[in-house]
Design a protein around this motif. Sequence first.
Motif, PDB file in Angstrom:
ATOM      1  N   VAL A   1       0.857  -1.182   0.000  1.00 22.77           N
ATOM      2  CA  VAL A   1       0.000   0.000   0.000  1.00 22.77           C
ATOM      3  C   VAL A   1       0.896   1.236   0.000  1.00 22.77           C
ATOM      4  N   TYR A   2       0.709   2.083  -1.006  1.00 26.10           N
ATOM      5  CA  TYR A   2       1.461   3.327  -1.105  1.00 26.10           C
ATOM      6  C   TYR A   2       0.535   4.496  -0.812  1.00 26.10           C
ATOM      7  N   LYS A   3       1.041   5.449  -0.040  1.00 28.84           N
ATOM      8  CA  LYS A   3       0.274   6.667   0.219  1.00 28.84           C
ATOM      9  C   LYS A   3       1.145   7.870  -0.134  1.00 28.84           C
ATOM     10  N   ALA A   4       0.668   8.648  -1.109  1.00 26.93           N
ATOM     11  CA  ALA A   4       1.372   9.857  -1.535  1.00 26.93           C
ATOM     12  C   ALA A   4       0.732  11.065  -0.864  1.00 26.93           C
ATOM     13  N   ASN A   5       1.559  11.924  -0.295  1.00 28.65           N
ATOM     14  CA  ASN A   5       1.075  13.076   0.460  1.00 28.65           C
ATOM     15  C   ASN A   5       1.614  14.373  -0.128  1.00 28.65           C
ATOM     16  N   LEU A   6       0.747  15.356  -0.221  1.00 26.39           N
ATOM     17  CA  LEU A   6       1.152  16.681  -0.700  1.00 26.39           C
ATOM     18  C   LEU A   6       0.509  17.733   0.190  1.00 26.39           C
ATOM     19  N   ASN A   7       1.347  18.575   0.774  1.00 23.59           N
ATOM     20  CA  ASN A   7       0.863  19.658   1.634  1.00 23.59           C
ATOM     21  C   ASN A   7       1.560  20.942   1.204  1.00 23.59           C
ATOM     22  N   VAL A   8       0.770  21.896   0.719  1.00 22.67           N
ATOM     23  CA  VAL A   8       1.322  23.156   0.217  1.00 22.67           C
ATOM     24  C   VAL A   8       0.568  24.333   0.823  1.00 22.67           C
ATOM     25  N   VAL A   9       1.313  25.345   1.225  1.00 16.44           N
ATOM     26  CA  VAL A   9       0.739  26.599   1.715  1.00 16.44           C
ATOM     27  C   VAL A   9       1.118  27.704   0.740  1.00 16.44           C
ATOM     28  N   LEU A  10       0.145  28.486   0.327  1.00 16.32           N
ATOM     29  CA  LEU A  10       0.403  29.685  -0.472  1.00 16.32           C
ATOM     30  C   LEU A  10      -0.008  30.884   0.370  1.00 16.32           C
ATOM     31  N   LYS A  11       0.960  31.711   0.689  1.00 15.65           N
ATOM     32  CA  LYS A  11       0.633  32.866   1.529  1.00 15.65           C
ATOM     33  C   LYS A  11       1.133  34.152   0.893  1.00 15.65           C
ATOM     34  N   ILE A  12       0.410  35.226   1.187  1.00 17.11           N
ATOM     35  CA  ILE A  12       0.778  36.565   0.752  1.00 17.11           C
ATOM     36  C   ILE A  12       1.230  37.333   1.985  1.00 17.11           C
ATOM     37  N   SER A  13       2.411  37.912   1.903  1.00 18.41           N
ATOM     38  CA  SER A  13       2.921  38.681   3.038  1.00 18.41           C
ATOM     39  C   SER A  13       3.677  39.897   2.531  1.00 18.41           C
ATOM     40  N   ASP A  14       3.991  40.819   3.445  1.00 22.66           N
ATOM     41  CA  ASP A  14       4.773  41.982   3.042  1.00 22.66           C
ATOM     42  C   ASP A  14       6.253  41.682   3.221  1.00 22.66           C
TER      43      ASP A  14
ATOM     44  N   ALA B   1      -3.416  17.198   0.192  1.00 22.01           N
ATOM     45  CA  ALA B   1      -3.973  16.208  -0.735  1.00 22.01           C
ATOM     46  C   ALA B   1      -3.217  14.898  -0.585  1.00 22.01           C
ATOM     47  N   TRP B   2      -3.895  13.792  -0.860  1.00 25.16           N
ATOM     48  CA  TRP B   2      -3.223  12.492  -0.794  1.00 25.16           C
ATOM     49  C   TRP B   2      -3.917  11.500  -1.717  1.00 25.16           C
ATOM     50  N   ARG B   3      -3.154  10.525  -2.135  1.00 22.07           N
ATOM     51  CA  ARG B   3      -3.681   9.417  -2.941  1.00 22.07           C
ATOM     52  C   ARG B   3      -3.140   8.116  -2.367  1.00 22.07           C
ATOM     53  N   GLU B   4      -3.958   7.064  -2.454  1.00 18.19           N
ATOM     54  CA  GLU B   4      -3.547   5.759  -1.945  1.00 18.19           C
ATOM     55  C   GLU B   4      -3.628   4.723  -3.060  1.00 18.19           C
ATOM     56  N   LEU B   5      -2.660   3.821  -3.071  1.00 21.55           N
ATOM     57  CA  LEU B   5      -2.563   2.802  -4.112  1.00 21.55           C
ATOM     58  C   LEU B   5      -2.218   1.470  -3.472  1.00 21.55           C
ATOM     59  N   GLU B   6      -2.921   0.407  -3.867  1.00 19.36           N
ATOM     60  CA  GLU B   6      -2.622  -0.942  -3.365  1.00 19.36           C
ATOM     61  C   GLU B   6      -2.387  -1.868  -4.554  1.00 19.36           C
ATOM     62  N   ILE B   7      -1.221  -2.529  -4.552  1.00 20.70           N
ATOM     63  CA  ILE B   7      -0.855  -3.432  -5.650  1.00 20.70           C
ATOM     64  C   ILE B   7      -0.238  -4.699  -5.059  1.00 20.70           C
ATOM     65  N   PRO B   8      -0.201  -5.797  -5.821  1.00 14.88           N
ATOM     66  CA  PRO B   8       0.440  -7.028  -5.339  1.00 14.88           C
ATOM     67  C   PRO B   8       1.918  -6.797  -5.020  1.00 14.88           C
ATOM     68  N   ALA B   9       2.400  -7.451  -3.976  1.00 10.79           N
ATOM     69  CA  ALA B   9       3.778  -7.254  -3.528  1.00 10.79           C
ATOM     70  C   ALA B   9       4.805  -7.714  -4.551  1.00 10.79           C
ATOM     71  N   ASP B  10       4.432  -8.632  -5.432  1.00 10.08           N
ATOM     72  CA  ASP B  10       5.391  -9.150  -6.413  1.00 10.08           C
ATOM     73  C   ASP B  10       5.324  -8.408  -7.753  1.00 10.08           C
ATOM     74  N   THR B  11       4.679  -7.253  -7.783  1.00  4.95           N
ATOM     75  CA  THR B  11       4.631  -6.452  -9.005  1.00  4.95           C
ATOM     76  C   THR B  11       6.049  -6.027  -9.397  1.00  4.95           C
TER      77      THR B  11
ATOM     78  N   ASP C   1      -3.671  16.463 -10.500  1.00  6.80           N
ATOM     79  CA  ASP C   1      -4.909  16.903 -11.150  1.00  6.80           C
ATOM     80  C   ASP C   1      -5.885  17.416 -10.093  1.00  6.80           C
ATOM     81  N   GLU C   2      -5.954  16.689  -8.986  1.00  6.98           N
ATOM     82  CA  GLU C   2      -6.820  17.111  -7.880  1.00  6.98           C
ATOM     83  C   GLU C   2      -6.293  18.393  -7.241  1.00  6.98           C
ATOM     84  N   PHE C   3      -4.976  18.438  -7.011  1.00  8.36           N
ATOM     85  CA  PHE C   3      -4.355  19.620  -6.405  1.00  8.36           C
ATOM     86  C   PHE C   3      -4.564  20.850  -7.277  1.00  8.36           C
ATOM     87  N   ASN C   4      -4.402  20.696  -8.576  1.00 10.20           N
ATOM     88  CA  ASN C   4      -4.524  21.807  -9.510  1.00 10.20           C
ATOM     89  C   ASN C   4      -5.894  22.474  -9.411  1.00 10.20           C
ATOM     90  N   VAL C   5      -6.937  21.670  -9.369  1.00  4.04           N
ATOM     91  CA  VAL C   5      -8.300  22.195  -9.278  1.00  4.04           C
ATOM     92  C   VAL C   5      -8.537  22.848  -7.915  1.00  4.04           C
TER      93      VAL C   5
END
Length: 203
Positions: free
Chosen positions: A120-133, A146-156, A174-178
């Motif tokens: 089982v693979y879990k990909a994680n993305l955490n981004v902050v966009l801030k405006i400051s002086d 955002a995150w995505r999870e993937l499960e595949i056979p161990a012998d792949t 694609d999800e992050f972009n939207v």
Amino acid sequence: MMKLKKILSVLAVAAFITSCANNTPEVERYNAPRYVDSGVIELKVNKVDVISEFLPKFERPHVEQLFPISIEKTARLWAKDRLDAVDYSSNKIASFIIKDASVTEEVVESGQLFYKDNLVYKANLNVVLKISDELGTNSAQTEIVAWRELEIPADTDIIEKEKYWNNMVQKLFDEFNVKMEENIHKYLNMYVANNTYIHTYDN
């Protein structure tokens, strides 16, 4: 005669090596997803800084270093494709901060005879966009987790794994972009130049 045999022998070895090289399965190369076609979001700031606070661990369960497409690199490219500073007289700075771009791997044992274990693979993305002086005082910010999870056979095999991983990263961004575009227009709207975005609300 002996010299001729040696030459023929060398040619035979060279031909064998060439044959082996030609029979080696070609490894598919992957390119990071790009979002130029989604359009540039013009921000009323004097520059956009892309900052990564993510530090890969290079030890399991973290396996982001194995992915043919880096989530961190793709996040940087997203900022390059989609964000642009257009007000050079402003004292505001947009900071695109990558806080997490990790992937973890977990072995799930089947516990049953004749059944394969899975990964089982879990990909994680955490981004902050801030405006400051220029002093670092925040004016506004938005954050995407955002995150995505993937499960595949161990012998792949590795070639198939890379295909799965590539698809996983593509869907993650694609999800992050939207979502990031929606959040910019919702929470940083006053800093978007020539804003024609129409926000729709769920019933």
